[in-house]
Design a protein around this motif. Structure first.
Motif, mmCIF file in Angstrom:
data_model
loop_
_atom_site.group_PDB
_atom_site.id
_atom_site.type_symbol
_atom_site.label_atom_id
_atom_site.label_comp_id
_atom_site.label_asym_id
_atom_site.label_seq_id
_atom_site.Cartn_x
_atom_site.Cartn_y
_atom_site.Cartn_z
ATOM 1 N N LYS A 14 -4.704 2.708 25.197
ATOM 2 C CA LYS A 14 -4.087 2.781 26.516
ATOM 3 C C LYS A 14 -4.793 1.857 27.503
ATOM 4 C CE LYS A 14 -2.138 7.379 26.058
ATOM 5 N NZ LYS A 14 -2.175 8.774 26.479
ATOM 6 N N LYS A 15 -6.106 1.749 27.376
ATOM 7 C CA LYS A 15 -6.859 0.839 28.247
ATOM 8 C C LYS A 15 -6.486 -0.611 27.934
ATOM 9 C CE LYS A 15 -11.371 -0.232 30.015
ATOM 10 N NZ LYS A 15 -12.685 0.271 30.308
ATOM 11 N N GLN A 16 -6.371 -0.945 26.642
ATOM 12 C CA GLN A 16 -5.957 -2.295 26.246
ATOM 13 C C GLN A 16 -4.558 -2.596 26.766
ATOM 14 O OE1 GLN A 16 -6.220 -2.435 21.996
ATOM 15 N NE2 GLN A 16 -8.429 -2.751 21.969
ATOM 16 N N LEU A 17 -3.663 -1.606 26.692
ATOM 17 C CA LEU A 17 -2.302 -1.779 27.178
ATOM 18 C C LEU A 17 -2.300 -2.065 28.675
ATOM 19 C CD1 LEU A 17 0.767 -1.653 26.765
ATOM 20 C CD2 LEU A 17 0.611 0.817 27.126
ATOM 21 N N SER A 18 -3.084 -1.323 29.400
ATOM 22 C CA SER A 18 -3.166 -1.523 30.844
ATOM 23 C C SER A 18 -3.661 -2.925 31.187
ATOM 24 C CB SER A 18 -4.100 -0.469 31.452
ATOM 25 O OG SER A 18 -4.276 -0.697 32.818
ATOM 26 N N PHE A 41 4.751 -9.203 24.816
ATOM 27 C CA PHE A 41 4.953 -8.882 23.403
ATOM 28 C C PHE A 41 3.748 -8.119 22.855
ATOM 29 C CE2 PHE A 41 4.374 -9.941 18.903
ATOM 30 C CZ PHE A 41 5.555 -9.421 18.390
ATOM 31 N N GLU A 42 2.543 -8.595 23.167
ATOM 32 C CA GLU A 42 1.331 -7.914 22.707
ATOM 33 C C GLU A 42 1.249 -6.499 23.282
ATOM 34 O OE1 GLU A 42 -1.985 -10.450 23.656
ATOM 35 O OE2 GLU A 42 -1.193 -12.099 22.448
ATOM 36 N N ALA A 43 1.660 -6.341 24.534
ATOM 37 C CA ALA A 43 1.658 -5.014 25.156
ATOM 38 C C ALA A 43 2.641 -4.083 24.444
ATOM 39 C CB ALA A 43 1.999 -5.135 26.632
ATOM 40 N N GLN A 44 3.796 -4.602 24.058
ATOM 41 C CA GLN A 44 4.765 -3.795 23.332
ATOM 42 C C GLN A 44 4.216 -3.349 21.981
ATOM 43 O OE1 GLN A 44 8.228 -6.307 23.134
ATOM 44 N NE2 GLN A 44 9.034 -5.558 25.081
ATOM 45 N N GLU A 45 3.495 -4.222 21.308
ATOM 46 C CA GLU A 45 2.908 -3.870 20.013
ATOM 47 C C GLU A 45 1.859 -2.768 20.184
ATOM 48 O OE1 GLU A 45 3.892 -5.004 16.958
ATOM 49 O OE2 GLU A 45 5.506 -5.886 18.151
ATOM 50 N N ILE A 46 1.048 -2.852 21.212
ATOM 51 C CA ILE A 46 0.045 -1.827 21.482
ATOM 52 C C ILE A 46 0.743 -0.504 21.794
ATOM 53 C CG2 ILE A 46 -1.786 -1.095 23.062
ATOM 54 C CD1 ILE A 46 -2.537 -4.093 23.313
ATOM 55 N N ASP A 47 1.826 -0.568 22.570
ATOM 56 C CA ASP A 47 2.581 0.635 22.906
ATOM 57 C C ASP A 47 3.166 1.289 21.652
ATOM 58 O OD1 ASP A 47 3.570 2.496 24.814
ATOM 59 O OD2 ASP A 47 5.550 1.554 24.661
ATOM 60 N N LYS A 48 3.635 0.486 20.721
ATOM 61 C CA LYS A 48 4.147 1.029 19.454
ATOM 62 C C LYS A 48 3.047 1.741 18.684
ATOM 63 C CE LYS A 48 7.829 -2.369 18.790
ATOM 64 N NZ LYS A 48 8.297 -3.503 17.972
ATOM 65 N N GLN A 49 1.833 1.180 18.692
ATOM 66 C CA GLN A 49 0.704 1.811 18.011
ATOM 67 C C GLN A 49 0.383 3.156 18.652
ATOM 68 O OE1 GLN A 49 -2.518 -0.979 18.215
ATOM 69 N NE2 GLN A 49 -1.646 -2.348 16.682
ATOM 70 N N ILE A 50 0.407 3.191 19.982
ATOM 71 C CA ILE A 50 0.128 4.440 20.690
ATOM 72 C C ILE A 50 1.166 5.498 20.328
ATOM 73 C CG2 ILE A 50 0.081 5.531 22.974
ATOM 74 C CD1 ILE A 50 -1.091 2.859 24.041
ATOM 75 N N GLU A 51 2.427 5.114 20.331
ATOM 76 C CA GLU A 51 3.491 6.056 19.988
ATOM 77 C C GLU A 51 3.343 6.577 18.569
ATOM 78 O OE1 GLU A 51 7.271 4.238 20.753
ATOM 79 O OE2 GLU A 51 6.889 4.103 22.907
ATOM 80 N N ALA A 52 2.983 5.697 17.644
ATOM 81 C CA ALA A 52 2.813 6.116 16.249
ATOM 82 C C ALA A 52 1.677 7.131 16.120
ATOM 83 C CB ALA A 52 2.543 4.906 15.365
ATOM 84 N N ILE A 53 0.589 6.897 16.818
ATOM 85 C CA ILE A 53 -0.547 7.822 16.766
ATOM 86 C C ILE A 53 -0.159 9.164 17.378
ATOM 87 C CG2 ILE A 53 -2.864 8.271 17.676
ATOM 88 C CD1 ILE A 53 -3.385 5.240 17.368
ATOM 89 N N GLU A 54 0.565 9.125 18.500
ATOM 90 C CA GLU A 54 0.969 10.368 19.155
ATOM 91 C C GLU A 54 1.916 11.177 18.280
ATOM 92 O OE1 GLU A 54 2.428 9.005 22.926
ATOM 93 O OE2 GLU A 54 0.436 9.062 23.833
ATOM 94 N N VAL A 55 2.827 10.516 17.589
ATOM 95 C CA VAL A 55 3.733 11.219 16.676
ATOM 96 C C VAL A 55 2.931 11.848 15.536
ATOM 97 C CG1 VAL A 55 5.550 10.867 14.954
ATOM 98 C CG2 VAL A 55 5.774 9.864 17.233
ATOM 99 N N GLU A 56 1.979 11.101 15.011
ATOM 100 C CA GLU A 56 1.143 11.611 13.929
ATOM 101 C C GLU A 56 0.355 12.841 14.387
ATOM 102 O OE1 GLU A 56 -2.754 9.984 11.647
ATOM 103 O OE2 GLU A 56 -1.034 8.622 11.669
ATOM 104 N N LEU A 57 -0.182 12.801 15.600
ATOM 105 C CA LEU A 57 -0.937 13.934 16.119
ATOM 106 C C LEU A 57 -0.040 15.150 16.321
ATOM 107 C CD1 LEU A 57 -3.268 12.190 18.727
ATOM 108 C CD2 LEU A 57 -3.917 13.164 16.530
ATOM 109 N N GLU A 58 1.183 14.924 16.782
ATOM 110 C CA GLU A 58 2.124 16.040 16.954
ATOM 111 C C GLU A 58 2.455 16.691 15.618
ATOM 112 O OE1 GLU A 58 5.569 14.753 19.075
ATOM 113 O OE2 GLU A 58 4.414 14.235 20.868
ATOM 114 N N LEU A 59 2.591 15.861 14.578
ATOM 115 C CA LEU A 59 2.876 16.421 13.259
ATOM 116 C C LEU A 59 1.712 17.239 12.745
ATOM 117 C CD1 LEU A 59 4.668 13.405 11.527
ATOM 118 C CD2 LEU A 59 5.690 15.558 12.291
ATOM 119 N N GLU A 60 0.491 16.781 13.008
ATOM 120 C CA GLU A 60 -0.683 17.517 12.565
ATOM 121 C C GLU A 60 -0.800 18.845 13.309
ATOM 122 O OE1 GLU A 60 -4.161 15.116 12.952
ATOM 123 O OE2 GLU A 60 -3.534 13.699 11.418
#
Length: 63
Positions: A14-18, A41-60
């Motif tokens: 999130k800090k990198q995204l900012s 574009f780089e910000a969008q890629e970082i945002d996708k990574q954040i979303e993937a991690i958040e989805v993974e945490l919700e599943l756990e």
């Protein structure tokens, strides 16, 4: 039970995204559209990574 002691894995991303978004904004203000596009574009890629991690945490958490 001890989830309050776990570190937020997305905090660093999130800090990198900012930072990327701020750099993109400055590039756009300076009229450098190519750099703006690349940083966006780089910000969008970082945002996708954040979303993937958040989805993974919700599943756990749901287990």
């Amino acid at each position: 039970m001890f989830s309050i002691f776990k570190k937020d894995p997305t905090k660093k991303l999130k800090k990198q995204l900012s930072i990327k978004l701020e750099q993109a904004m400055n590039a756009q203000r300076n009229g450098d559209i190519r750099t703006f596009s690349q940083l966006s574009f780089e910000a969008q890629e970082i945002d996708k990574q954040i979303e993937a991690i958040e989805v993974e945490l919700e599943l756990e958490e749901s287990k």
